[in-house]
Motif scaffolding. Structure first.
Motif, PDB file in Angstrom:
ATOM      1  N   ARG A 139       1.301   2.067  11.786  1.00 24.91           N
ATOM      2  CA  ARG A 139       1.907   2.071  13.242  1.00 24.91           C
ATOM      3  C   ARG A 139       0.619   0.871  13.926  1.00 24.91           C
ATOM      4  O   ARG A 139       0.368   0.387  14.889  1.00 24.91           O
ATOM      5  N   ALA A 140      -0.290   2.416  15.012  1.00 24.64           N
ATOM      6  CA  ALA A 140      -1.155   2.089  15.834  1.00 24.64           C
ATOM      7  C   ALA A 140      -1.987   1.211  15.105  1.00 24.64           C
ATOM      8  O   ALA A 140      -2.745   0.333  16.049  1.00 24.64           O
ATOM      9  N   GLN A 178     -16.712  -7.096  -3.293  1.00 22.87           N
ATOM     10  CA  GLN A 178     -16.319  -6.951  -2.199  1.00 22.87           C
ATOM     11  C   GLN A 178     -14.819  -6.266  -2.247  1.00 22.87           C
ATOM     12  O   GLN A 178     -14.289  -5.782  -0.979  1.00 22.87           O
ATOM     13  N   VAL A 179     -14.702  -5.125  -2.712  1.00 22.74           N
ATOM     14  CA  VAL A 179     -13.574  -3.891  -2.610  1.00 22.74           C
ATOM     15  C   VAL A 179     -14.106  -2.642  -3.276  1.00 22.74           C
ATOM     16  O   VAL A 179     -15.155  -2.382  -3.933  1.00 22.74           O
ATOM     17  N   HIS A 180     -14.408  -1.655  -1.933  1.00 22.47           N
ATOM     18  CA  HIS A 180     -15.277  -0.108  -1.989  1.00 22.47           C
ATOM     19  C   HIS A 180     -13.848   0.524  -2.294  1.00 22.47           C
ATOM     20  O   HIS A 180     -13.054   0.576  -0.792  1.00 22.47           O
ATOM     21  N   SER A 181     -14.301   1.692  -2.576  1.00 23.77           N
ATOM     22  CA  SER A 181     -13.266   3.216  -2.394  1.00 23.77           C
ATOM     23  C   SER A 181     -14.139   4.095  -1.243  1.00 23.77           C
ATOM     24  O   SER A 181     -15.051   3.828  -0.934  1.00 23.77           O
ATOM     25  N   ARG A 182     -13.377   3.890   0.125  1.00 28.11           N
ATOM     26  CA  ARG A 182     -13.878   4.579   0.591  1.00 28.11           C
ATOM     27  C   ARG A 182     -13.634   6.543   0.944  1.00 28.11           C
ATOM     28  O   ARG A 182     -13.489   6.821   1.160  1.00 28.11           O
ATOM     29  N   ILE A 227       0.639  -1.305  -0.018  1.00 30.80           N
ATOM     30  CA  ILE A 227       0.428   0.118  -0.103  1.00 30.80           C
ATOM     31  C   ILE A 227       0.836   1.448   0.276  1.00 30.80           C
ATOM     32  O   ILE A 227       1.697   1.641   1.063  1.00 30.80           O
ATOM     33  N   PRO A 228       1.131   2.116  -1.381  1.00 29.22           N
ATOM     34  CA  PRO A 228       1.334   2.883  -1.054  1.00 29.22           C
ATOM     35  C   PRO A 228       0.282   4.312  -0.556  1.00 29.22           C
ATOM     36  O   PRO A 228      -0.790   4.558  -0.980  1.00 29.22           O
ATOM     37  N   ALA A 229       1.089   5.272   0.585  1.00 25.44           N
ATOM     38  CA  ALA A 229       0.064   6.042   1.477  1.00 25.44           C
ATOM     39  C   ALA A 229       1.199   6.970   1.187  1.00 25.44           C
ATOM     40  O   ALA A 229       2.168   7.694   1.837  1.00 25.44           O
ATOM     41  N   ARG A 230       0.505   8.314   0.574  1.00 29.94           N
ATOM     42  CA  ARG A 230       1.318   9.897   0.860  1.00 29.94           C
ATOM     43  C   ARG A 230      -0.345  10.104   1.299  1.00 29.94           C
ATOM     44  O   ARG A 230      -1.487  10.516   0.363  1.00 29.94           O
ATOM     45  N   ASP A 231      -0.186  11.569   2.467  1.00 27.43           N
ATOM     46  CA  ASP A 231      -1.158  11.908   3.350  1.00 27.43           C
ATOM     47  C   ASP A 231      -2.339  11.135   3.593  1.00 27.43           C
ATOM     48  O   ASP A 231      -3.082  12.031   2.589  1.00 27.43           O
ATOM     49  N   GLU A 232      -2.432   9.895   3.982  1.00 33.38           N
ATOM     50  CA  GLU A 232      -3.582   9.502   4.348  1.00 33.38           C
ATOM     51  C   GLU A 232      -4.238   9.175   5.173  1.00 33.38           C
ATOM     52  O   GLU A 232      -4.893   7.816   5.891  1.00 33.38           O
ATOM     53  N   PRO A 288      -7.813   4.917   8.786  1.00 28.99           N
ATOM     54  CA  PRO A 288      -8.377   3.747  10.363  1.00 28.99           C
ATOM     55  C   PRO A 288      -9.962   3.084   9.833  1.00 28.99           C
ATOM     56  O   PRO A 288      -9.907   3.036  10.158  1.00 28.99           O
ATOM     57  N   VAL A 289     -10.397   4.070   8.444  1.00 27.66           N
ATOM     58  CA  VAL A 289     -11.817   3.301   7.751  1.00 27.66           C
ATOM     59  C   VAL A 289     -11.085   2.169   7.175  1.00 27.66           C
ATOM     60  O   VAL A 289     -12.218   1.025   6.536  1.00 27.66           O
ATOM     61  N   THR A 290      -9.620   2.615   6.134  1.00 22.35           N
ATOM     62  CA  THR A 290      -9.670   1.472   5.694  1.00 22.35           C
ATOM     63  C   THR A 290      -8.571  -0.083   5.863  1.00 22.35           C
ATOM     64  O   THR A 290      -8.887  -1.098   5.328  1.00 22.35           O
ATOM     65  N   LEU A 291      -7.112   0.227   6.395  1.00 27.15           N
ATOM     66  CA  LEU A 291      -6.046  -0.113   6.664  1.00 27.15           C
ATOM     67  C   LEU A 291      -6.749  -1.681   7.878  1.00 27.15           C
ATOM     68  O   LEU A 291      -6.129  -2.823   7.756  1.00 27.15           O
TER      69      LEU A 291
END
Length: 441
Positions: free
Chosen positions: A91-92, A260-264, A48-53, A58-61
């Motif tokens: 991390r949390a 089964q895959v949704h964009s939030r 998962i690449p993440a930039r300012d997410e 908290p909704v997706t991970l």
């Protein structure tokens, strides 16, 4: 016949072809193919690449950290220079999931570096994540704003194994809650399917190849055989580019709609949706003014002429023009109904497709304008030129301090880069030297 009658007839003929001869692009029945559980479940790495997410994680991970996949799976989140605390949030969330237990997913957080010339930030971050993945059989490339139902990964792997596929990609169900999302989002997926008919893309003998970056399961060996991410390092529309190199190298790809895959990620305003489309629309046309002109004329003929012909024909008393326009508009509307139903919108909204097309036409023209102004393909502080080279805007990368909070959580130092192959060696090219010397921790 009058000029308007000829134009209306041309639009009708175009729709007759699109409805029956263009891969039945308008159907929504391309779902994960038939599958059965394999004798043994292969290893998988979720990258998962993440930039300012920080807001959406908290909704997706948690949906990925709690997958019910029976085999070994490792989740690697690659922070791409975030300034909002994305790695700390990740991390949390990983610590919380590890403490709850009940899943085979282990998690790691690492950091990318600023991409070198010729690389987009996302692909450079994906590359770092793949380095950390090690010798797994499959890579699930997904985005930080994508949530997966508990059985999503299991279904993807089972389909890939059963059908001997090298890439299985699903177009995530996008949000369609606000007024503008209801107008724009179903049309976005419809236009994508028109551009890349799923049935043609899924046919091994077809030259069409496409994927959806939000959910792409890739066989690692197939990606290596295709040359790795360095082959597409400058691609702004990276999902399609990856599918192309895998199919070109003899791999089998599959693309369909997700259940089964949704964009939030929300797009509450028209401006938000406009930015989403305009940042890459002109790149889709390879920054070609001729293709832009052709697209404007083509979209106008296909989507706008039926409405104009119907209205003008009625107003002018030209029943021939009005009838041709109305029949064409009806065909267009009927092809849009399956997508409207897929997104659970009122059937009457299918009549609004010409309006959505007009908006997309304006977004595409605006995308070309932004490119000419030096602001094309802009995303979260990075603006890419026509070759995928990022123009620095003063945003550096976030360095992660060493941190091990639970057995399932670690910061990973990437090993030596196995993908450092096709980047041309020039005196100014930092990848001409050993790129593994750049620390990502």
């Amino acid at each position: 016949m009058t000029v308007l009658q000829w134009i209306a007839l041309a639009s009708l003929l175009a729709w007759l072809y699109l409805a029956v001869g263009h891969g039945t692009f308008w159907r929504t029945d391309q779902r994960l193919p038939r599958r059965q559980a394999p004798a043994s479940w292969p290893s998988v790495a979720i990258v998962i690449p993440a930039r300012d997410e920080a807001d959406v994680l908290p909704v997706t991970l948690p949906s990925l950290l709690t997958q019910d996949y029976p085999g070994p799976v490792r989740l690697i989140l690659v922070d791409d220079g975030s300034t909002d605390g994305t790695p700390e949030v990740a991390r949390a969330l990983a610590e919380q999931a590890a403490q709850r237990g009940g899943s085979n997913v282990t998690a790691a957080v690492t950091a990318s570096t600023e991409p070198p010339p010729g690389w987009t930030g996302k692909l450079w971050a994906l590359r770092r994540g793949i380095e950390c993945a090690g010798d797994v059989e499959f890579l699930l490339l997904t985005d930080a704003d994508i949530a997966h139902d508990p059985g999503s990964l299991t279904a993807l792997v089972a389909s890939a194994r059963t059908q001997r596929l090298d890439m299985v990609s699903q177009m995530a169900v996008l949000r369609a809650d606000t007024f503008w999302e209801r107008i724009i989002v179903p049309a976005f997926v419809y236009f994508f399917a028109m551009l890349y008919p799923f049935r043609w893309s899924n046919r091994s003998t077809s030259r069409v190849a496409a994927a959806a970056g939000g959910c792409s399961l890739v066989r690692r060996e197939a990606l290596i055989r295709a040359g790795g991410l360095a082959e597409v390092r400058g691609a702004v529309i990276d999902d399609v580019a990856i599918a192309r190199i895998i199919k070109r190298s003899g791999g089998r790809t599959w693309l369909g709609l997700a259940d089964q895959v949704h964009s939030r990620r929300p797009y509450p305003r028209l401006a938000d949706l406009w930015k989403m489309v305009s940042r890459s629309a002109y790149a889709q046309l390879r920054h070609s003014p001729l293709l832009l002109i052709g697209t404007v004329l083509g979209l106008s003929l296909v989507f706008l002429v039926p409405v104009v012909a119907t209205v003008v024909g009625i107003a002018a008393g030209d029943l021939t023009v009005a009838l041709i326009g109305a029949v064409t508009w009806l065909i267009m509307t009927l092809t849009y109904v399956p997508m409207v139903r897929y997104y659970r919108q009122p059937l009457a909204s299918a009549l609004l497709l010409p309006g959505a097309a007009a908006l997309y036409l304006a977004m595409t023209v605006d995308s070309a304008r932004l490119k000419r102004a030096g602001r094309g393909a802009a995303w979260k502080g990075r603006t890419y030129d026509g070759h995928g080279t990022p123009e620095r805007r003063g945003l550096g990368t976030t360095t992660l301090a060493p941190h091990v909070a639970a057995p399932h959580v670690a910061v990973v130092q990437p090993p030596r880069d196995p993908w450092d192959l096709p980047v041309p060696a020039t005196p100014a090219d930092p990848t001409a030297t050993n790129s593994s010397s750049t620390s990502s921790s």
